[in-house]
Design an enzyme around this catalytic site. Structure first.
Site, PDB file in Angstrom:
ATOM      1  N   GLY A  32      -5.187  -0.508   3.515  1.00 26.98           N
ATOM      2  CA  GLY A  32      -5.616  -1.866   3.192  1.00 26.98           C
ATOM      3  C   GLY A  32      -6.547  -2.406   4.262  1.00 26.98           C
ATOM      4  O   GLY A  32      -6.750  -1.786   5.311  1.00 26.98           O
ATOM      5  N   GLY A  88      -0.158  -3.286   6.275  1.00 27.86           N
ATOM      6  CA  GLY A  88      -0.350  -4.595   5.675  1.00 27.86           C
ATOM      7  C   GLY A  88       0.693  -4.863   4.603  1.00 27.86           C
ATOM      8  O   GLY A  88       1.612  -4.060   4.391  1.00 27.86           O
ATOM      9  N   GLU A 109       3.193   4.923   1.945  1.00 24.48           N
ATOM     10  CA  GLU A 109       3.485   3.853   2.910  1.00 24.48           C
ATOM     11  C   GLU A 109       4.990   3.695   3.103  1.00 24.48           C
ATOM     12  O   GLU A 109       5.471   3.518   4.228  1.00 24.48           O
ATOM     13  CB  GLU A 109       2.890   2.526   2.433  1.00 24.48           C
ATOM     14  CG  GLU A 109       1.376   2.497   2.490  1.00 24.48           C
ATOM     15  CD  GLU A 109       0.775   1.257   1.861  1.00 24.48           C
ATOM     16  OE1 GLU A 109      -0.363   0.930   2.198  1.00 24.48           O
ATOM     17  OE2 GLU A 109       1.435   0.616   1.012  1.00 24.48           O
TER      18      GLU A 109
HETATM   19  C1  5RP Z   1      -1.701  -0.891  -0.022  1.00 24.21           C
HETATM   20  C2  5RP Z   1      -0.959  -2.039   0.588  1.00 24.21           C
HETATM   21  C3  5RP Z   1      -1.733  -2.928   1.502  1.00 24.21           C
HETATM   22  O1  5RP Z   1      -1.143  -2.888   2.743  1.00 24.21           O
HETATM   23  C4  5RP Z   1      -1.720  -4.320   0.933  1.00 24.21           C
HETATM   24  O2  5RP Z   1      -2.324  -4.279  -0.348  1.00 24.21           O
HETATM   25  C5  5RP Z   1      -2.442  -5.320   1.840  1.00 24.21           C
HETATM   26  O3  5RP Z   1      -3.821  -5.075   1.871  1.00 24.21           O
HETATM   27  P1  5RP Z   1      -4.834  -6.060   2.600  1.00 24.21           P
HETATM   28  O4  5RP Z   1      -4.504  -6.013   4.059  1.00 24.21           O
HETATM   29  O5  5RP Z   1      -6.199  -5.506   2.279  1.00 24.21           O
HETATM   30  O6  5RP Z   1      -4.636  -7.429   2.005  1.00 24.21           O
HETATM   31  O7  5RP Z   1       0.204  -2.244   0.381  1.00 24.21           O
HETATM   32  O8  5RP Z   1      -0.868  -0.152  -0.875  1.00 24.21           O
END
Ligand code: 5RP
Length: 233
Positions: A32, A88, A109
């Site tokens: 992310g 994130g 993740e």
């Molecule tokens: C990906 C995730 C990311 O961590 C989440 O979508 C946050 O992304 P961003 O920091 O771009 O808002 O879970 O699977």
């Protein structure tokens, strides 16, 4: 694209979180746009401070960023225990329970988070919520073979599933070769109970609920970085 303060808040949160990294750590590299700032900062510390660490990417995105910013990588095969993961989130409640999976990398993740001695979440303050699921769909990774069955089971427990598609209306395929159902459960009253019910459905690979996994969150606000913790003093 976020507003200017949002990108600044994400970067400040990520830079603060990276201060927790010590020499010889095995680091989980989240996915992310906010985790990307953390990978960039780890690269800077390696280059400018001689920090010695190895990263385990949670996605091709984080693998490519690690290569770009000079963060050497390893795998769970060499290092099944991870010292610290920085990732994130899409939604964060006051107990640091999360909804993740906006980028579709939730399964890797969650595996890396579970393998970690410490999970640090980095986000801007728009991600904070009083209740998970308020205005937020829950991503659920499913085996394509099982999609109709899993959708029916999800409807039985009160969710409205939507198959994630790309801009050309083609199903989004995860790095594990699966589909994502973005499920509307409304406000989630009992996240752990929902997690258990979903994980009992054959064909569900993983859910975006991260319950009781986060140790610290660095939340970028318009002016500063707020640290939230579930660690006992
Ligand atoms: C990906 C995730 C990311 O961590 C989440 O979508 C946050 O992304 P961003 O920091 O771009 O808002 O879970 O699977």
């Amino acid at each position: 694209m976020g507003h200017d303060w949002v990108e600044d808040a994400k970067r400040r949160a990520a830079v603060e979180a990276v201060k927790n990294i010590r020499d010889n750590f095995i680091i989980g590299l989240g996915s992310g746009s906010t985790a990307a700032y953390a990978i960039e900062e780890i690269g800077r510390r390696i280059r400018e401070e001689g920090l010695r660490v190895l990263g385990i990417p949670t996605s091709y995105q984080s693998l490519l960023l690690a290569a770009k910013f000079g963060v050497p990588t390893t795998t769970l095969y060499e290092h099944p225990i991870v010292d610290l993961t920085i990732d994130g989130a899409d939604q964060i409640d006051s107990n640091l329970n999360l909804i993740k999976g906006g980028g579709g990398a939730l399964t890797r993740e969650k595996i890396i988070a579970a393998a970690s001695k410490c999970l640090i979440i980095v986000a801007d303050e728009r991600k904070l919520t009083d209740r998970l699921g308020r205005g937020q769909l829950l991503p659920v990774e499913v085996l394509p073979f099982a999609k109709p069955f899993v959708e029916a089971k999800i409807r039985e427990i009160g969710g409205k599933p939507h198959l994630r598609e790309d801009r050309r209306s083609v199903p989004f395929i995860t790095e594990n070769g699966n589909f994502i159902l973005d499920v509307d459960f409304g406000v989630i009253d009992e996240p752990l109970d929902l997690e258990r019910r979903l994980k009992m459905i054959p064909g569900v690979v993983e859910t975006g609920l991260f319950i009781g996994m986060t140790h610290l969150a660095y939340i970028g606000t318009k002016t500063s970085v707020r640290v939230m913790s579930t660690l006992r003093e």
